[in-house]
Write a protein that holds these residues in place. Structure first.
Motif, PDB file in Angstrom:
ATOM      1  N   SER A 160      44.019  40.059  39.629  1.00 39.72           N
ATOM      2  CA  SER A 160      42.655  39.559  39.737  1.00 39.72           C
ATOM      3  C   SER A 160      41.767  40.581  40.435  1.00 39.72           C
ATOM      4  N   ALA A 161      40.585  40.779  39.892  1.00 41.95           N
ATOM      5  CA  ALA A 161      39.596  41.656  40.532  1.00 41.95           C
ATOM      6  C   ALA A 161      38.781  40.897  41.565  1.00 41.95           C
ATOM      7  N   GLU A 173      45.595  32.421  35.480  1.00 42.67           N
ATOM      8  CA  GLU A 173      45.669  31.948  36.865  1.00 42.67           C
ATOM      9  C   GLU A 173      46.354  33.019  37.711  1.00 42.67           C
ATOM     10  N   LEU A 174      45.589  33.658  38.596  1.00 40.52           N
ATOM     11  CA  LEU A 174      46.097  34.775  39.389  1.00 40.52           C
ATOM     12  C   LEU A 174      45.831  34.572  40.880  1.00 40.52           C
ATOM     13  N   GLY A 175      45.725  33.319  41.300  1.00 38.17           N
ATOM     14  CA  GLY A 175      45.540  33.029  42.719  1.00 38.17           C
ATOM     15  C   GLY A 175      44.108  33.063  43.192  1.00 38.17           C
ATOM     16  N   GLN A 176      43.141  33.143  42.276  1.00 44.28           N
ATOM     17  CA  GLN A 176      41.729  33.160  42.668  1.00 44.28           C
ATOM     18  C   GLN A 176      41.311  31.770  43.173  1.00 44.28           C
ATOM     19  N   ASN A 177      40.315  31.755  44.029  1.00 47.57           N
ATOM     20  CA  ASN A 177      39.655  30.502  44.399  1.00 47.57           C
ATOM     21  C   ASN A 177      38.474  30.297  43.460  1.00 47.57           C
ATOM     22  N   ALA A 178      38.246  29.039  43.041  1.00 46.59           N
ATOM     23  CA  ALA A 178      37.208  28.790  42.044  1.00 46.59           C
ATOM     24  C   ALA A 178      36.437  27.520  42.352  1.00 46.59           C
ATOM     25  N   GLY A 179      35.215  27.458  41.825  1.00 43.81           N
ATOM     26  CA  GLY A 179      34.392  26.267  41.970  1.00 43.81           C
ATOM     27  C   GLY A 179      33.427  26.143  40.808  1.00 43.81           C
ATOM     28  N   LEU A 180      32.954  24.914  40.556  1.00 45.02           N
ATOM     29  CA  LEU A 180      31.951  24.647  39.535  1.00 45.02           C
ATOM     30  C   LEU A 180      30.889  23.730  40.128  1.00 45.02           C
ATOM     31  N   ARG A 181      29.685  24.230  40.190  1.00 44.09           N
ATOM     32  CA  ARG A 181      28.554  23.454  40.701  1.00 44.09           C
ATOM     33  C   ARG A 181      27.509  23.334  39.598  1.00 44.09           C
ATOM     34  N   SER A 182      26.924  22.133  39.444  1.00 44.02           N
ATOM     35  CA  SER A 182      25.868  21.942  38.452  1.00 44.02           C
ATOM     36  C   SER A 182      24.570  21.589  39.158  1.00 44.02           C
ATOM     37  N   ARG A 217      41.487  41.190  47.956  1.00 39.80           N
ATOM     38  CA  ARG A 217      41.858  41.297  49.366  1.00 39.80           C
ATOM     39  C   ARG A 217      42.928  40.259  49.715  1.00 39.80           C
ATOM     40  N   LYS A 218      42.759  39.039  49.200  1.00 39.70           N
ATOM     41  CA  LYS A 218      43.731  37.978  49.481  1.00 39.70           C
ATOM     42  C   LYS A 218      45.129  38.375  49.019  1.00 39.70           C
ATOM     43  N   TYR A 219      45.226  38.890  47.799  1.00 36.31           N
ATOM     44  CA  TYR A 219      46.539  39.267  47.265  1.00 36.31           C
ATOM     45  C   TYR A 219      47.137  40.427  48.052  1.00 36.31           C
ATOM     46  N   ASN A 220      46.329  41.425  48.352  1.00 38.96           N
ATOM     47  CA  ASN A 220      46.838  42.598  49.056  1.00 38.96           C
ATOM     48  C   ASN A 220      47.156  42.316  50.519  1.00 38.96           C
ATOM     49  N   ALA A 223      46.321  45.164  54.151  1.00 36.49           N
ATOM     50  CA  ALA A 223      45.835  45.306  52.778  1.00 36.49           C
ATOM     51  C   ALA A 223      45.359  46.739  52.547  1.00 36.49           C
ATOM     52  N   PHE A 224      44.122  46.889  52.021  1.00 39.49           N
ATOM     53  CA  PHE A 224      43.602  48.231  51.719  1.00 39.49           C
ATOM     54  C   PHE A 224      42.526  48.663  52.706  1.00 39.49           C
TER      55      PHE A 224
END
Length: 374
Positions: free
Chosen positions: A45-46, A86-95, A313-316, A347-348
């Motif tokens: 994930s980027a 699905e690569l461990g990202q956090n996600a949200g949907l707001r309308s 950053r989370k993954y690293n 991390a990096f």
């Protein structure tokens, strides 16, 4: 006379019917969508986080290319959930906007913020079932500050809209809200507006929002209705491809630990990309570290893991800590008391070489040991 009145009435009704048919655009079926498949073994994930802001205001009920703009916007969210792995990202949907039958609030967070799943995003987007109401995009952008306040790392805000704000609402209020969100998240936040429609003022608003992010871009909705178009968008915004060829191992250092007041870098154990396994070439060096620790029982060691800059950053953070723990486990197995060893992952954040080259990234995938006396 009655006959002529009747004929006039019929002619008038027929004329209205013809005009109505001419104005009413035929509904075009949504084209079939075949999602591009991304192998999670080939990509990382980027992004650490992403938030989708979906315009469900009354202007989205207008037709564009034979369909309501809102239908197109909903399909884009669905296509994204079918394409993005699905690569461990956090996600949200707001309308924002939407029919009173959906919510009486100006803006609602229907999904997240939580760890992204394809099923979760797709199902929650279905709750935004009707468009209606005003167009308070600025309200959604302001609420997004609360959605993201506990999250850090690389973040994308994807706004799907026709860019048509409520009548009488001036453009600056929306741009000010976008700027406030950017100020909160800093350089890690990028805006990726998706423009639905053909209104020039709406397109201008979306471009201005992207410019505030300084790292995003506007995409037209039409492009994302195909599998290849959505696939390219996902690859450009959400993913980083893993390197295909590993860099040659850096020149080994002498297999004798330096003086105890300096850091020990496990030079022959630079890690492969995305790995936390110590290479056998590093065992001799670590065995020398064991000898020093056994001869100096008052000596403690801080073990610090590091990564290159590919991925979130989370993954690293997790990967760098696993590398440190791998070295700790090796030392414990050689007889060193675990209470003398502590682990950290950076991390990096502390590169020793450029992450722009394969050789530099290889040198950044390292573990450093800092001997200290308590």
């Amino acid at each position: 006379m009655k006959f002529f009145k009747t004929m006039f009435a019929l002619s008038f009704i027929t004329a209205l019917f013809i005009v109505g048919c001419a104005v009413q655009q035929p509904v075009q079926p949504i084209p079939d969508f075949s999602p591009t498949t991304f192998n999670s073994n080939d990509y990382v994930s980027a992004l650490d986080n992403f938030l989708i802001i979906l315009d469900a205001s009354s202007s989205m009920d207008d037709r564009y290319n034979g369909n309501k703009k809102f239908v197109t916007a909903r399909e884009i969210v669905k296509h994204l959930s079918q394409t993005l792995p699905e690569l461990g990202q956090n996600a949200g949907l707001r309308s924002f906007g939407h029919s009173p039958k959906v919510s009486d609030k100006l803006t609602v967070l229907f999904y997240g913020m939580e760890e992204y799943t394809q099923k979760g995003l797709n199902e929650k987007s279905g709750l935004v079932s009707r468009a209606g109401g005003t167009s308070p995009m600025h309200t959604a952008l302001t609420a997004a500050r609360e959605d993201l306040k506990t999250f850090s790392g690389k973040t994308a805000v994807v706004i799907i809209s026709d860019g048509q704000e409520a009548m009488g609402l001036k453009l600056p209020i929306t741009l000010e809200a976008a700027q406030a969100l950017k100020n909160q998240m800093g350089e890690d936040l990028c805006f990726y507006p998706i423009f639905v429609g053909d209104d020039e003022k709406g397109m201008h608003l979306m471009e201005e929002i992207a410019n505030i992010g300084k790292c995003g871009f506007v995409t037209k909705a039409d492009k994302l209705m195909t599998g290849s178009g959505m696939g390219q968008f996902v690859q450009d915004v959400f993913l980083t491809k893993k390197p295909m060829v590993q860099a040659p191992a850096p020149t080994p250092i002498v297999a004798t630990p330096p003086a105890v007041e300096k850091a020990w870098v496990v030079g022959e154990a630079y890690f492969d990309f995305d790995k936390s396994i110590i290479k056998p070439a590093g065992f001799e060096f670590l065995d020398k570290v064991v000898d020093v620790l056994k001869s100096r029982p008052a000596l403690f060691v801080k073990i610090q893991g590091h990564t290159d800059s590919i991925g979130t950053r989370k993954y690293n953070d997790a990967l760098s800590l696993r590398r440190a723990k791998a070295v700790k486990t090796y030392l414990i197995n050689k007889g060193i008391d675990k209470n003398r060893l502590s682990c950290e992952g950076f991390a990096f954040s502390k590169p020793v070489a450029s992450n722009k080259t394969a050789e530099g990234r290889a040198m950044n995938r390292r573990v450093e040991l800092y001997p200290v006396t308590k």
